[in-house]
Design a protein around this motif. Structure first.
Motif, PDB file in Angstrom:
ATOM      1  N   VAL A 532      -6.998  -0.573   1.721  1.00 47.31           N
ATOM      2  CA  VAL A 532      -6.846  -1.476   0.582  1.00 47.31           C
ATOM      3  C   VAL A 532      -7.026  -0.679  -0.713  1.00 47.31           C
ATOM      4  CG1 VAL A 532      -7.716  -3.581  -0.523  1.00 47.31           C
ATOM      5  CG2 VAL A 532      -7.752  -3.367   1.989  1.00 47.31           C
ATOM      6  N   GLU A 533      -8.002   0.208  -0.694  1.00 48.28           N
ATOM      7  CA  GLU A 533      -8.250   1.044  -1.873  1.00 48.28           C
ATOM      8  C   GLU A 533      -7.042   1.930  -2.173  1.00 48.28           C
ATOM      9  OE1 GLU A 533     -11.884   2.897  -0.657  1.00 48.28           O
ATOM     10  OE2 GLU A 533     -13.017   1.032  -0.907  1.00 48.28           O
ATOM     11  N   ALA A 534      -6.445   2.475  -1.121  1.00 43.86           N
ATOM     12  CA  ALA A 534      -5.276   3.338  -1.319  1.00 43.86           C
ATOM     13  C   ALA A 534      -4.117   2.529  -1.895  1.00 43.86           C
ATOM     14  CB  ALA A 534      -4.871   3.994  -0.008  1.00 43.86           C
ATOM     15  N   ALA A 535      -3.953   1.305  -1.413  1.00 42.89           N
ATOM     16  CA  ALA A 535      -2.860   0.467  -1.927  1.00 42.89           C
ATOM     17  C   ALA A 535      -3.093   0.165  -3.412  1.00 42.89           C
ATOM     18  CB  ALA A 535      -2.752  -0.821  -1.119  1.00 42.89           C
ATOM     19  N   LEU A 536      -4.330  -0.162  -3.781  1.00 47.16           N
ATOM     20  CA  LEU A 536      -4.635  -0.435  -5.191  1.00 47.16           C
ATOM     21  C   LEU A 536      -4.436   0.821  -6.032  1.00 47.16           C
ATOM     22  CD1 LEU A 536      -7.833  -2.629  -4.815  1.00 47.16           C
ATOM     23  CD2 LEU A 536      -5.728  -3.315  -6.001  1.00 47.16           C
ATOM     24  N   GLY A 537      -4.873   1.958  -5.479  1.00 41.92           N
ATOM     25  CA  GLY A 537      -4.768   3.230  -6.196  1.00 41.92           C
ATOM     26  C   GLY A 537      -3.323   3.619  -6.492  1.00 41.92           C
ATOM     27  N   GLY A 538      -2.384   3.017  -5.752  1.00 44.63           N
ATOM     28  CA  GLY A 538      -0.974   3.319  -5.970  1.00 44.63           C
ATOM     29  C   GLY A 538      -0.393   2.614  -7.195  1.00 44.63           C
ATOM     30  N   HIS A 539      -1.181   1.736  -7.812  1.00 42.50           N
ATOM     31  CA  HIS A 539      -0.692   1.029  -9.004  1.00 42.50           C
ATOM     32  C   HIS A 539      -1.042   1.853 -10.246  1.00 42.50           C
ATOM     33  CE1 HIS A 539      -0.338  -1.990 -12.157  1.00 42.50           C
ATOM     34  NE2 HIS A 539       0.378  -2.712 -11.310  1.00 42.50           N
ATOM     35  N   PRO A 540      -0.095   2.028 -11.182  1.00 41.42           N
ATOM     36  CA  PRO A 540      -0.344   2.908 -12.328  1.00 41.42           C
ATOM     37  C   PRO A 540      -1.535   2.500 -13.204  1.00 41.42           C
ATOM     38  CG  PRO A 540       1.781   1.750 -12.523  1.00 41.42           C
ATOM     39  CD  PRO A 540       1.293   1.521 -11.144  1.00 41.42           C
ATOM     40  N   ALA A 541      -1.925   1.222 -13.170  1.00 42.32           N
ATOM     41  CA  ALA A 541      -3.044   0.810 -14.030  1.00 42.32           C
ATOM     42  C   ALA A 541      -4.397   1.191 -13.441  1.00 42.32           C
ATOM     43  CB  ALA A 541      -2.990  -0.704 -14.248  1.00 42.32           C
ATOM     44  N   VAL A 542      -4.388   1.619 -12.173  1.00 38.05           N
ATOM     45  CA  VAL A 542      -5.660   1.815 -11.473  1.00 38.05           C
ATOM     46  C   VAL A 542      -6.032   3.296 -11.395  1.00 38.05           C
ATOM     47  CG1 VAL A 542      -6.860   1.475  -9.265  1.00 38.05           C
ATOM     48  CG2 VAL A 542      -5.274  -0.269 -10.118  1.00 38.05           C
ATOM     49  N   VAL A 543      -7.264   3.593 -11.843  1.00 39.12           N
ATOM     50  CA  VAL A 543      -7.759   4.959 -11.705  1.00 39.12           C
ATOM     51  C   VAL A 543      -8.487   5.097 -10.378  1.00 39.12           C
ATOM     52  CG1 VAL A 543      -9.428   6.618 -12.611  1.00 39.12           C
ATOM     53  CG2 VAL A 543      -7.959   5.352 -14.170  1.00 39.12           C
ATOM     54  N   TYR A 562     -13.044  -3.796  -6.591  1.00 40.84           N
ATOM     55  CA  TYR A 562     -13.579  -3.389  -7.887  1.00 40.84           C
ATOM     56  C   TYR A 562     -12.681  -2.271  -8.383  1.00 40.84           C
ATOM     57  CZ  TYR A 562     -17.448  -6.079  -6.189  1.00 40.84           C
ATOM     58  OH  TYR A 562     -18.196  -7.111  -5.691  1.00 40.84           O
ATOM     59  N   VAL A 563     -12.193  -2.441  -9.611  1.00 41.09           N
ATOM     60  CA  VAL A 563     -11.170  -1.534 -10.084  1.00 41.09           C
ATOM     61  C   VAL A 563     -11.556  -0.929 -11.434  1.00 41.09           C
ATOM     62  CG1 VAL A 563      -8.841  -1.573 -11.073  1.00 41.09           C
ATOM     63  CG2 VAL A 563      -9.240  -2.533  -8.802  1.00 41.09           C
ATOM     64  N   VAL A 564     -11.414   0.381 -11.537  1.00 42.01           N
ATOM     65  CA  VAL A 564     -11.573   1.054 -12.824  1.00 42.01           C
ATOM     66  C   VAL A 564     -10.170   1.263 -13.377  1.00 42.01           C
ATOM     67  CG1 VAL A 564     -12.421   3.125 -13.994  1.00 42.01           C
ATOM     68  CG2 VAL A 564     -13.635   2.233 -11.979  1.00 42.01           C
ATOM     69  N   ARG A 580      -3.197  -7.931  -7.057  1.00 41.42           N
ATOM     70  CA  ARG A 580      -3.275  -8.603  -5.750  1.00 41.42           C
ATOM     71  C   ARG A 580      -1.893  -8.575  -5.079  1.00 41.42           C
ATOM     72  NH1 ARG A 580      -4.508 -14.035  -6.168  1.00 41.42           N
ATOM     73  NH2 ARG A 580      -5.359 -14.025  -4.062  1.00 41.42           N
ATOM     74  N   ASP A 581      -0.873  -8.881  -5.873  1.00 43.61           N
ATOM     75  CA  ASP A 581       0.491  -8.866  -5.327  1.00 43.61           C
ATOM     76  C   ASP A 581       0.907  -7.459  -4.894  1.00 43.61           C
ATOM     77  OD1 ASP A 581       0.614 -11.535  -5.817  1.00 43.61           O
ATOM     78  OD2 ASP A 581       1.751 -11.364  -7.691  1.00 43.61           O
ATOM     79  N   HIS A 582       0.414  -6.490  -5.646  1.00 45.12           N
ATOM     80  CA  HIS A 582       0.738  -5.097  -5.318  1.00 45.12           C
ATOM     81  C   HIS A 582       0.220  -4.740  -3.914  1.00 45.12           C
ATOM     82  CE1 HIS A 582       1.524  -0.859  -6.328  1.00 45.12           C
ATOM     83  NE2 HIS A 582       0.401  -0.606  -5.670  1.00 45.12           N
ATOM     84  N   VAL A 583      -0.995  -5.182  -3.607  1.00 45.94           N
ATOM     85  CA  VAL A 583      -1.560  -4.919  -2.273  1.00 45.94           C
ATOM     86  C   VAL A 583      -0.741  -5.653  -1.209  1.00 45.94           C
ATOM     87  CG1 VAL A 583      -3.582  -5.153  -0.777  1.00 45.94           C
ATOM     88  CG2 VAL A 583      -3.875  -4.524  -3.183  1.00 45.94           C
ATOM     89  N   ALA A 584      -0.365  -6.893  -1.502  1.00 44.30           N
ATOM     90  CA  ALA A 584       0.431  -7.661  -0.539  1.00 44.30           C
ATOM     91  C   ALA A 584       1.742  -6.935  -0.257  1.00 44.30           C
ATOM     92  CB  ALA A 584       0.693  -9.060  -1.082  1.00 44.30           C
ATOM     93  N   LYS A 585       2.347  -6.409  -1.303  1.00 47.01           N
ATOM     94  CA  LYS A 585       3.650  -5.773  -1.137  1.00 47.01           C
ATOM     95  C   LYS A 585       3.533  -4.400  -0.458  1.00 47.01           C
ATOM     96  CE  LYS A 585       7.986  -4.781  -3.443  1.00 47.01           C
ATOM     97  NZ  LYS A 585       8.259  -3.550  -2.765  1.00 47.01           N
ATOM     98  N   HIS A 586       2.511  -3.646  -0.837  1.00 44.10           N
ATOM     99  CA  HIS A 586       2.445  -2.268  -0.336  1.00 44.10           C
ATOM    100  C   HIS A 586       1.606  -2.088   0.922  1.00 44.10           C
ATOM    101  CE1 HIS A 586       4.821  -0.360  -3.490  1.00 44.10           C
ATOM    102  NE2 HIS A 586       4.388  -1.371  -4.226  1.00 44.10           N
ATOM    103  N   LEU A 587       0.788  -3.087   1.265  1.00 43.48           N
ATOM    104  CA  LEU A 587       0.079  -2.993   2.537  1.00 43.48           C
ATOM    105  C   LEU A 587       0.486  -4.190   3.383  1.00 43.48           C
ATOM    106  CD1 LEU A 587      -1.911  -1.608   4.395  1.00 43.48           C
ATOM    107  CD2 LEU A 587      -3.786  -2.699   3.146  1.00 43.48           C
TER     108      LEU A 587
END
Ligand code: WTA
Length: 632
Positions: A532-543, A562-564, A580-587
């Motif tokens: 899940v963390e990797a999927a979130l990390g793939g979004h440009p807004a997420v460090v 929790y997102v920085v 949230r949608d990004h995780v749904a789409k990429h995982l």
């Protein structure tokens, strides 16, 4: 069932009618003899199935933890799931009753016609160059073709790798690449609550970067237009019309230890790992466990609600019931669409006798009240089962009273993708305790230990370990033997680390509490925090991101993240939704976080590892525990 109340818990004693003709009558005697000599017990179980060459050795543990079972024996799981039933009275018995989400669509197959379908599929696979040992990726919804495809691979000695048809193209692509499969079997789409989920489009995206895939077989299911690459993609129905599809296809006899399937599952760290199961031991273990725990009878109609993409679907929707020669019921849709009585309606209409599902489904259906099931005649039910996570006593009682009419025992089966078969459960003749999975299966032994591996006193929480190898246990992690050793066997040599916390009570019943590692069970689905963390990390807004599981009334656990944020990005509700949608789409939609909190930084150890347990404790308002390793 009679009920006996003790101060802290309830015990249910089975009604004598449950025991009439049951497979296991005297469970104490069987438990004692299997414990005294597990290998003799397993040899006895194996002899109930067909082997083209008998084994020389039941268990070879000389290279432990790489165990080998029924060494020297030759068979094929399909010989036992299909072929042997064709020679007797089961030939014309229903093997599969399938009902679509649109319940006017019904397809039924006798063992005879199941064999015809499997032979046909196997002929096509052979024509496409699939050979013994090749990996075939299957990305199909709950339709009969998923059963045919699995059995066709096994029949040829090829290795199937199913990917849950709710995973995204990224997840699909990484699994295809890891397994190097050359063939993908999919459908145009699947029906999800009246809408089409576009499987073929996802496959197209997923294999874009997979150099190994040469062919794709597409089953027509939803009927929408899909793009077909003339070089690579083939409609299944077109292939079936070819002369090569016809004719007998012999079941290849393989070594007992020949690989049967890979199944990717989430682990503590990194990418999902491919669990490897084999023909001989798996077949024996799954057959025995289903036969004993669910006491399968010749006239049973068995319904396991799991998806074939998960291990429960492999062992107890497809292989187990066919090994026992039962009639399998399979439903394409979900329990609440279009109304929350869909399952009850199907149980009534098809006279289901044995019903195996997950606590999350029970809890979600409970919320709609008793009126929906009460309107249906559920008197055909004989036995109920639960799997995937601990069942809370409230859900247990509702399942028992409202669905089981107070008469059907509930088998709470604890096991894992890795174990292949039940490891802790009951059989119908045992007393039941709502919330406790039960006792180690015959031939198995388990204990609860502390961090040093010392058994803890009964009633104390600790780490759950299994003490004996079992025939249906996985053999290794595909292409990663070191990880197999490190994850499961290195902490307490000679014992298998389950990753779960549990307590044992004074009667020897195990109460499983939940995962102790970085695996989250969400609605019974197994997900890794890291994925899940990797999927979130793939979004440009997420460090940086951290994902944890927090208790949820229906799902058991829900994902909180929790997102920085990157410089210049501001927290907003819209961004939360986008992530949230990004995780749904990429995982996968099943991995969508319940909530995302934007934070300045994450608690980390000095070596930079995110301390998820600190996040969890904070979220639950609990003591944060030992913080000496926390940076600054
Ligand atoms: C959990 C699913 C409590 C457990 C078959 C295990 C359970 C993980 C039960 C494996 C149960 C499964 N009671 N917990 N009856 N059954 N679990 O690999 O945490 O998807 O380690 O296999 O599910 O999940 P997996």
């Amino acid at each position: 069932m009679s009920e006996e109340s003790t101060p802290e818990k309830l015990v249910y004693h089975p009604d004598p009618s449950v025991l009439e003709g049951a497979t296991v009558q005297d469970w104490r005697a069987l438990e004692a003899s299997a414990t005294a000599d597990p290998q003799a017990y397993w040899a006895e179980q194996a002899s109930q199935l067909e082997w083209s060459r008998p084994w020389d050795t039941v268990l070879d543990d000389s290279a432990a933890p790489f165990f080998k079972w029924f060494v020297g024996g030759r068979t094929n799981i399909v010989t036992n799931c299909v072929d042997r039933h064709l020679r007797g009275a089961r030939k014309n018995k229903l093997a599969l009753i399938w009902v679509g989400e649109d319940t006017s669509k019904v397809r039924t197959f006798s063992y005879f016609s199941l064999n015809r379908e499997v032979e046909q599929f196997a002929n096509l696979l052979t024509a496409m160059g699939v050979r013994e040992g090749d990996v075939v990726t299957i990305y199909l919804p709950r339709i009969p073709e998923v059963v045919f495809a699995m059995l066709a691979c096994a029949k040829l000695g090829a290795v199937h790798s199913l990917i849950f048809a709710g995973y995204s193209s990224d997840a699909l692509s990484s699994r295809i690449q890891d397994s190097e499969s050359k063939l993908v079997i999919t459908a145009d789409g699947s029906w999800v609550n009246g809408k089409v989920f576009p499987l073929k489009d996802i496959v197209d995206e997923g294999i874009h970067f997979s150099a190994t895939v040469e062919n794709v077989i597409v089953v027509r299911n939803t009927g929408q237009d899909v793009s077909m690459d003339p070089e690579r993609d083939h409609w299944y129905h077109d292939l079936c019309a070819l002369p090569i599809a016809r004719g007998h296809c012999p079941t290849v006899q393989v070594d007992a230890e020949h690989p049967l399937y890979l199944l990717y599952t989430s682990g503590s760290t990194g990418s999902p790992k491919a669990i490897l199961h084999t023909h001989g031991g798996y077949m024996v273990g799954v057959h025995t466990s289903l036969q004993q725990t669910f006491d399968i009878r010749e006239d049973d109609r068995w319904w396991c609600t799991a998806d074939p993409g998960w291990v429960t679907g492999h062992s107890y929707l497809v292989y187990g019931p066919l090994l026992t020669g039962a009639t399998v019921f399979m439903y394409e849709g979900s329990p609440t669409y279009p109304h929350p009585d869909r399952w009850w309606q199907l149980i009534e209409h098809y006279g289901i006798t044995t019903f195996y599902t997950a606590p999350t489904a029970i809890r979600s259906l409970m919320r709609f009240g008793d009126a929906w099931p009460r309107r249906r005649d559920l008197s055909s039910l004989r036995l109920l089962g639960s799997v995937g996570e601990p069942i809370n006593p409230e859900a247990w009682r509702w399942f028992h009273e409202v669905i089981g009419g107070g008469r059907c025992p509930i088998m709470d089966t604890w096991w894992q993708t890795e174990t292949g078969m039940f490891q802790i459960t009951t059989v119908p003749s045992m007393p039941l305790k709502p919330g406790a999975a039960g006792r180690p299966v015959f031939g198995q032994d388990a204990e609860v230990v502390d961090e040093e591996g010392h058994p803890v006193p009964d009633g104390t929480e600790g780490l759950l370990v299994l003490k004996n190898p079992a025939p249906a246990m996985f053999r290794t992690i595909f292409k990663d033997e070191q990880r197999y050793i490190d994850t499961y066997w290195a902490k307490f040599p000679g014992r298998y680390l389950t990753g779960d916390a549990a307590k044992r009570d004074e009667d020897g019943y195990f109460w499983v509490i939940g995962r102790t590692d970085d695996v989250i069970k969400v609605s019974g689905h197994r997900l890794g925090n890291a994925e899940v963390e990797a999927a979130l990390g793939g979004h440009p807004a997420v460090v940086e991101a951290a994902a944890i599981g927090l208790p949820h009334e229906v799902k058991g656990n829900a994902i909180h993240a929790y997102v920085v944020l990157a410089m210049g990005r501001e927290p907003s509700q819209a961004l939360e939704q986008e992530l949230r949608d990004h995780v749904a789409k990429h995982l996968s939609p099943i991995a969508k976080p319940e909530r995302i909190e934007f934070v300045e930084k994450l608690p980390k150890t000095r070596s930079g590892k995110i301390m998820r347990r600190v996040l969890r404790a904070r979220a639950l308002g609990q003591d944060e525990g030992d913080l000496t390793t926390l940076e600054e």
